[in-house]
Design a protein around this motif. Structure first.
Motif, PDB file in Angstrom:
ATOM      1  N   THR A   1      -3.572   6.624 -11.454  1.00  0.00           N
ATOM      2  CA  THR A   1      -2.584   5.560 -11.429  1.00  0.00           C
ATOM      3  C   THR A   1      -3.273   4.229 -11.150  1.00  0.00           C
ATOM      4  O   THR A   1      -4.091   4.123 -10.244  1.00  0.00           O
ATOM      5  N   THR A   2      -2.949   3.233 -11.948  1.00  0.00           N
ATOM      6  CA  THR A   2      -3.522   1.906 -11.742  1.00  0.00           C
ATOM      7  C   THR A   2      -2.825   1.247 -10.565  1.00  0.00           C
ATOM      8  O   THR A   2      -1.614   1.329 -10.415  1.00  0.00           O
ATOM      9  N   GLU A   3      -3.625   0.616  -9.729  1.00  0.00           N
ATOM     10  CA  GLU A   3      -3.073  -0.047  -8.553  1.00  0.00           C
ATOM     11  C   GLU A   3      -3.682  -1.441  -8.439  1.00  0.00           C
ATOM     12  O   GLU A   3      -4.887  -1.629  -8.580  1.00  0.00           O
ATOM     13  N   ARG A   4      -2.839  -2.415  -8.213  1.00  0.00           N
ATOM     14  CA  ARG A   4      -3.305  -3.787  -8.047  1.00  0.00           C
ATOM     15  C   ARG A   4      -3.857  -3.933  -6.625  1.00  0.00           C
ATOM     16  O   ARG A   4      -3.265  -3.479  -5.662  1.00  0.00           O
TER      17      ARG A   4
ATOM     18  N   MET B   1       0.841  -1.172   0.000  1.00  0.00           N
ATOM     19  CA  MET B   1       0.000   0.000   0.000  1.00  0.00           C
ATOM     20  C   MET B   1       0.887   1.237   0.000  1.00  0.00           C
ATOM     21  O   MET B   1       1.884   1.299   0.687  1.00  0.00           O
ATOM     22  N   THR B   2       0.502   2.240  -0.794  1.00  0.00           N
ATOM     23  CA  THR B   2       1.313   3.439  -0.910  1.00  0.00           C
ATOM     24  C   THR B   2       0.966   4.434   0.186  1.00  0.00           C
ATOM     25  O   THR B   2      -0.123   4.406   0.750  1.00  0.00           O
TER      26      THR B   2
ATOM     27  N   ASP C   1      -5.916  11.115  -8.992  1.00  0.00           N
ATOM     28  CA  ASP C   1      -4.911  10.110  -9.340  1.00  0.00           C
ATOM     29  C   ASP C   1      -5.513   8.973 -10.165  1.00  0.00           C
ATOM     30  O   ASP C   1      -6.340   8.212  -9.670  1.00  0.00           O
TER      31      ASP C   1
END
Length: 138
Positions: A100-103, A1-2, A98
């Motif tokens: 941005t693709t995130e898994r 996790m970011t 955002d």
């Protein structure tokens, strides 16, 4: 996790309310973005919701979303001069901006996953695309 970014703060202009009139809120950085509330706190909260909806709609339409201006720059503009305005800030989550693709990893019972995959196939979507479409249409 970011790591999550801190909230963004959009300056808002609040028109004073009364016992019979709601507080009006304008977001100068986002043309056409406004809100209201019967109480001051409600007006500010509703402004944050209006900003989120404005940003989501702009992104869906492929439009640029302006970043928040400085309060001093806005207050210096002649259209916002005068004692009748109350200035404040409405906070929004920068994740709204955002793409941005995130898994992600989710856990579902097999019967639900099978139903999800069937509906995605019928819609001509991937599983991920179908889930995203459902979330955006809710």
């Amino acid at each position: 996790m970011t790591r999550r970014e801190e909230k963004m703060h959009y300056p808002i202009v609040i028109e004073r309310g009364s016992d019979t009139e709601a507080y009006g809120v304008i977001v100068p950085d986002l043309p056409g973005c406004f809100s209201a509330g019967d109480a001051f706190e409600e007006a500010v909260s509703n402004a944050a919701e209006a900003i989120a909806l404005w940003v989501e709609d702009a992104i869906d339409q492929g439009k640029e979303v302006p970043r928040p201006s400085s309060l001093d720059a806005l207050r210096a503009r002649p259209d916002w001069a005068g004692p009748e305005w109350i200035w404040g800030f409405a906070s929004v989550d920068p994740a709204l901006f955002d793409d941005t693709t995130e898994r992600v990893n989710i856990t579902l019972p097999r019967r639900i996953l099978a139903r999800l995959d069937s509906r995605a196939k019928d819609a001509g979507e991937t599983r991920s695309g179908f889930i995203a479409k459902m979330a955006l249409s809710a």
